[in-house]
Design a protein around this motif. Structure first.
Motif, PDB file in Angstrom:
ATOM      1  N   TYR A  36       0.873  -1.134   0.155  1.00 49.68           N
ATOM      2  CA  TYR A  36       0.016  -0.083   0.148  1.00 49.68           C
ATOM      3  C   TYR A  36       1.018   1.186  -0.018  1.00 49.68           C
ATOM      4  CZ  TYR A  36      -4.487  -2.149   0.829  1.00 49.68           C
ATOM      5  OH  TYR A  36      -5.886  -2.886   0.630  1.00 49.68           O
ATOM      6  N   GLN A  37       0.325   2.329  -0.447  1.00 47.51           N
ATOM      7  CA  GLN A  37       0.945   3.725  -0.513  1.00 47.51           C
ATOM      8  C   GLN A  37       0.194   4.638   0.287  1.00 47.51           C
ATOM      9  OE1 GLN A  37       0.355   5.827  -4.045  1.00 47.51           O
ATOM     10  NE2 GLN A  37       2.430   6.390  -4.443  1.00 47.51           N
ATOM     11  N   GLN A  38       0.843   5.474   1.023  1.00 44.18           N
ATOM     12  CA  GLN A  38       0.060   6.377   1.607  1.00 44.18           C
ATOM     13  C   GLN A  38       0.556   7.780   1.525  1.00 44.18           C
ATOM     14  OE1 GLN A  38      -0.529   5.978   6.049  1.00 44.18           O
ATOM     15  NE2 GLN A  38      -2.932   7.211   5.864  1.00 44.18           N
ATOM     16  N   PHE A  39      -0.214   8.740   1.117  1.00 43.92           N
ATOM     17  CA  PHE A  39       0.398  10.110   1.323  1.00 43.92           C
ATOM     18  C   PHE A  39      -0.183  10.683   2.492  1.00 43.92           C
ATOM     19  CE2 PHE A  39       1.784   9.884  -3.096  1.00 43.92           C
ATOM     20  CZ  PHE A  39       0.838   9.367  -3.929  1.00 43.92           C
ATOM     21  N   PRO A  40       0.360  11.894   2.914  1.00 45.63           N
ATOM     22  CA  PRO A  40       0.094  12.452   4.322  1.00 45.63           C
ATOM     23  C   PRO A  40      -1.386  12.918   4.145  1.00 45.63           C
ATOM     24  CG  PRO A  40       2.038  13.589   3.414  1.00 45.63           C
ATOM     25  CD  PRO A  40       1.709  12.398   2.233  1.00 45.63           C
ATOM     26  N   SER A  41      -2.136  12.529   5.305  1.00 51.94           N
ATOM     27  CA  SER A  41      -3.627  12.936   5.678  1.00 51.94           C
ATOM     28  C   SER A  41      -4.374  12.286   4.317  1.00 51.94           C
ATOM     29  CB  SER A  41      -3.586  14.428   5.423  1.00 51.94           C
ATOM     30  OG  SER A  41      -3.051  15.303   6.809  1.00 51.94           O
ATOM     31  N   GLN A  42      -3.975  11.276   3.846  1.00 50.93           N
ATOM     32  CA  GLN A  42      -5.040  10.564   2.890  1.00 50.93           C
ATOM     33  C   GLN A  42      -4.957   9.133   3.289  1.00 50.93           C
ATOM     34  OE1 GLN A  42      -4.338  11.097  -1.402  1.00 50.93           O
ATOM     35  NE2 GLN A  42      -3.617  13.201  -1.099  1.00 50.93           N
ATOM     36  N   GLY A  43      -6.090   8.431   2.989  1.00 51.66           N
ATOM     37  CA  GLY A  43      -6.042   7.026   3.154  1.00 51.66           C
ATOM     38  C   GLY A  43      -5.233   6.144   2.313  1.00 51.66           C
TER      39      GLY A  43
ATOM     40  N   PRO B  39      -1.844  11.002  15.208  1.00 50.33           N
ATOM     41  CA  PRO B  39      -0.425  11.555  14.418  1.00 50.33           C
ATOM     42  C   PRO B  39       0.698  11.118  14.517  1.00 50.33           C
ATOM     43  CG  PRO B  39      -1.904  12.991  16.110  1.00 50.33           C
ATOM     44  CD  PRO B  39      -2.405  11.501  16.133  1.00 50.33           C
ATOM     45  N   GLY B  40       1.271  10.923  13.479  1.00 53.32           N
ATOM     46  CA  GLY B  40       2.770  10.380  13.204  1.00 53.32           C
ATOM     47  C   GLY B  40       2.568   8.735  13.405  1.00 53.32           C
ATOM     48  N   GLN B  41       1.317   8.236  13.460  1.00 51.85           N
ATOM     49  CA  GLN B  41       1.416   6.804  13.767  1.00 51.85           C
ATOM     50  C   GLN B  41       0.788   6.012  12.297  1.00 51.85           C
ATOM     51  OE1 GLN B  41      -1.024   5.875  17.058  1.00 51.85           O
ATOM     52  NE2 GLN B  41       0.156   7.127  18.447  1.00 51.85           N
ATOM     53  N   ASP B  42       1.047   4.635  12.436  1.00 47.01           N
ATOM     54  CA  ASP B  42       0.572   4.064  11.161  1.00 47.01           C
ATOM     55  C   ASP B  42      -0.902   3.623  11.515  1.00 47.01           C
ATOM     56  OD1 ASP B  42       3.459   2.279  11.799  1.00 47.01           O
ATOM     57  OD2 ASP B  42       3.085   3.600   9.995  1.00 47.01           O
ATOM     58  N   PRO B  43      -1.728   3.566  10.468  1.00 49.08           N
ATOM     59  CA  PRO B  43      -3.093   3.040  10.608  1.00 49.08           C
ATOM     60  C   PRO B  43      -3.383   1.754  11.568  1.00 49.08           C
ATOM     61  CG  PRO B  43      -2.665   3.433   8.506  1.00 49.08           C
ATOM     62  CD  PRO B  43      -1.412   3.559   9.063  1.00 49.08           C
ATOM     63  N   GLU B  82     -12.112  11.272  24.350  1.00 46.47           N
ATOM     64  CA  GLU B  82     -10.801  11.796  25.057  1.00 46.47           C
ATOM     65  C   GLU B  82      -9.883  12.353  24.183  1.00 46.47           C
ATOM     66  OE1 GLU B  82      -9.293   8.064  26.583  1.00 46.47           O
ATOM     67  OE2 GLU B  82     -11.020   7.550  27.904  1.00 46.47           O
ATOM     68  N   LEU B  83      -9.031  13.320  24.883  1.00 41.77           N
ATOM     69  CA  LEU B  83      -8.028  13.793  23.984  1.00 41.77           C
ATOM     70  C   LEU B  83      -7.482  12.794  22.896  1.00 41.77           C
ATOM     71  CD1 LEU B  83      -6.534  16.290  26.446  1.00 41.77           C
ATOM     72  CD2 LEU B  83      -8.091  16.799  24.882  1.00 41.77           C
ATOM     73  N   GLY B  84      -7.019  11.654  23.431  1.00 49.85           N
ATOM     74  CA  GLY B  84      -6.181  10.659  22.754  1.00 49.85           C
ATOM     75  C   GLY B  84      -7.086  10.085  21.614  1.00 49.85           C
ATOM     76  N   ASP B  85      -8.345  10.470  21.343  1.00 47.39           N
ATOM     77  CA  ASP B  85      -9.133  10.164  20.267  1.00 47.39           C
ATOM     78  C   ASP B  85      -8.932  10.879  19.102  1.00 47.39           C
ATOM     79  OD1 ASP B  85     -11.560   9.176  22.589  1.00 47.39           O
ATOM     80  OD2 ASP B  85     -10.248   7.938  21.900  1.00 47.39           O
ATOM     81  N   SER B  86      -8.172  11.915  19.223  1.00 50.09           N
ATOM     82  CA  SER B  86      -7.898  12.792  18.170  1.00 50.09           C
ATOM     83  C   SER B  86      -7.072  12.034  17.228  1.00 50.09           C
ATOM     84  CB  SER B  86      -7.091  13.930  18.653  1.00 50.09           C
ATOM     85  OG  SER B  86      -7.781  14.856  19.318  1.00 50.09           O
ATOM     86  N   ALA B  87      -7.666  11.815  15.885  1.00 46.20           N
ATOM     87  CA  ALA B  87      -6.708  11.099  15.063  1.00 46.20           C
ATOM     88  C   ALA B  87      -7.662  11.192  13.641  1.00 46.20           C
ATOM     89  CB  ALA B  87      -6.913   9.612  15.299  1.00 46.20           C
ATOM     90  N   LEU B  88      -7.061  10.655  12.460  1.00 41.22           N
ATOM     91  CA  LEU B  88      -7.559  10.493  11.229  1.00 41.22           C
ATOM     92  C   LEU B  88      -8.405   9.175  11.447  1.00 41.22           C
ATOM     93  CD1 LEU B  88      -5.342  11.533   8.628  1.00 41.22           C
ATOM     94  CD2 LEU B  88      -7.925  12.156   8.772  1.00 41.22           C
ATOM     95  N   TYR B  89      -9.570   8.870  11.001  1.00 40.86           N
ATOM     96  CA  TYR B  89     -10.564   7.778  10.842  1.00 40.86           C
ATOM     97  C   TYR B  89     -10.713   7.405   9.347  1.00 40.86           C
ATOM     98  CZ  TYR B  89     -10.712   8.031  16.000  1.00 40.86           C
ATOM     99  OH  TYR B  89     -10.366   8.225  17.167  1.00 40.86           O
ATOM    100  N   PHE B  90     -10.045   6.111   9.049  1.00 36.96           N
ATOM    101  CA  PHE B  90     -10.532   5.886   7.601  1.00 36.96           C
ATOM    102  C   PHE B  90     -11.583   4.812   7.659  1.00 36.96           C
ATOM    103  CE2 PHE B  90      -7.463   8.531   5.559  1.00 36.96           C
ATOM    104  CZ  PHE B  90      -6.272   8.557   6.579  1.00 36.96           C
ATOM    105  N   CYS B  91     -12.240   4.666   6.681  1.00 36.58           N
ATOM    106  CA  CYS B  91     -13.249   3.633   6.306  1.00 36.58           C
ATOM    107  C   CYS B  91     -12.691   3.101   4.950  1.00 36.58           C
ATOM    108  CB  CYS B  91     -14.519   4.119   6.137  1.00 36.58           C
ATOM    109  SG  CYS B  91     -15.985   2.884   5.352  1.00 36.58           S
ATOM    110  N   LEU B 114     -10.668  13.760  13.190  1.00 33.12           N
ATOM    111  CA  LEU B 114     -11.374  14.103  14.613  1.00 33.12           C
ATOM    112  C   LEU B 114     -10.326  15.088  15.567  1.00 33.12           C
ATOM    113  CD1 LEU B 114     -13.949  14.001  16.630  1.00 33.12           C
ATOM    114  CD2 LEU B 114     -12.799  11.649  17.170  1.00 33.12           C
ATOM    115  N   THR B 115     -10.849  16.044  15.945  1.00 34.50           N
ATOM    116  CA  THR B 115     -10.072  16.626  16.692  1.00 34.50           C
ATOM    117  C   THR B 115     -10.832  16.654  18.120  1.00 34.50           C
ATOM    118  OG1 THR B 115      -9.019  18.032  15.065  1.00 34.50           O
ATOM    119  CG2 THR B 115      -8.658  18.957  17.501  1.00 34.50           C
ATOM    120  N   VAL B 116     -10.243  16.424  19.263  1.00 33.97           N
ATOM    121  CA  VAL B 116     -10.947  16.470  20.598  1.00 33.97           C
ATOM    122  C   VAL B 116     -10.104  17.310  21.277  1.00 33.97           C
ATOM    123  CG1 VAL B 116     -11.826  15.329  22.556  1.00 33.97           C
ATOM    124  CG2 VAL B 116     -11.683  14.203  20.404  1.00 33.97           C
ATOM    125  N   THR B 117     -11.078  18.592  21.727  1.00 30.86           N
ATOM    126  CA  THR B 117     -10.242  19.662  22.772  1.00 30.86           C
ATOM    127  C   THR B 117     -10.665  19.490  24.183  1.00 30.86           C
ATOM    128  OG1 THR B 117     -12.003  21.188  22.121  1.00 30.86           O
ATOM    129  CG2 THR B 117     -10.243  21.060  20.590  1.00 30.86           C
TER     130      THR B 117
END
Lengths: 113, 117
Positions: A36-43, B39-43, B82-91, B114-117
């Motif tokens: 898989y390939q991933q660009f920043p902020s993309q799926g 942030p900065g993590q793998d899915p 929670e603050l730690g839920d801030s992330a990108l959620y992909f389907c 999702l940004t939790v403040t």
């Protein structure tokens, strides 16, 4: 799912061929190799998948040696837009919604002008 | 070609609030997967559905629940944020009911940030 190891990062220049190798020593008989390939902020985006030998599509080639303990993703003539994180995943073909993707640490490819 | 649709694209919530994320898979796809990417993590895999039934579960907190509806769209419900839920959620969706579809070939949506403040 088999554990995979790939370079943390790689650098290349536009127009060059890039080869990213992934080690998967514990690959099982029925495991497939998927990239898989991933660009920043993309799926993540599916690139290629193979079981043995060589697979080629319009984007990349996947080379798998006979022992299947490693694989190499080959990107021909990269451009700046190929700068991304590349993930190698290994797993058996299940069905019924069990083919979850387990992402390890991918390879950050940076393509320079 | 139609792609996976996610809504909303961005969501800002406060701690302890509730959020609902929606996913519309590619037409005819029978399987939906949810992933979380901090942030900065793998899915990271959260949960999956096949033919409207929950099929697999990953490291999804008990505060989260999900379901797939009769029209195959899916919703991820998140409570007591929670603050730690801030992330990108992909389907992601896939077609696993046909042999010619390769395993692990999933199509991802653009994600909900999702940004939790």
């Amino acid at each position: 799912l088999a554990k995979t190891t790939q370079p943390i990062s790689m650098d290349s220049y536009e127009g060059q061929e890039v080869n990213i190798t992934c080690s998967h020593n514990n690959i099982a008989t029925n495991d497939y190799i998927t990239w898989y390939q991933q660009f920043p902020s993309q799926g993540p985006r599916f690139i290629i998948q193979g079981y043995k030998t060589k697979v080629t599509n319009e984007v990349a080639s996947l080379f798998i040696p006979a022992d299947r303990k490693s694989s190499t993703l080959s990107l021909p003539r990269v451009s700046l837009s190929d700068t991304a994180v590349y993930y190698c995943l290994v797993g058996g073909a299940l069905s019924g919604g069990y083919n979850k993707l387990i992402f390890g640490a991918g390879t950050r490819l940076a393509v320079h002008p | 070609a139609a792609g996976v649709i996610q809504s909303p694209r961005h969501l800002i919530k406060e701690k302890r609030e509730t959020a609902t994320l929606k996913c519309y898979p590619i037409p005819r796809h029978d399987t939906v997967y949810w992933y979380q990417q901090g942030p900065g993590q793998d899915p990271q895999f959260l949960i999956s559905f096949y033919e409207k039934m929950q099929s697999d579960k990953g490291s999804i907190p008990d505060r989260f629940s999900a379901q797939q509806f009769s029209d195959y769209h899916s919703e991820l419900n998140m409570s007591s944020l929670e603050l730690g839920d801030s992330a990108l959620y992909f389907c992601a969706s896939s077609l696993e009911g046909e042999v010619k579809a390769g395993p692990y070939e999933q199509y991802f949506g653009p994600g909900t940030r999702l940004t939790v403040t």
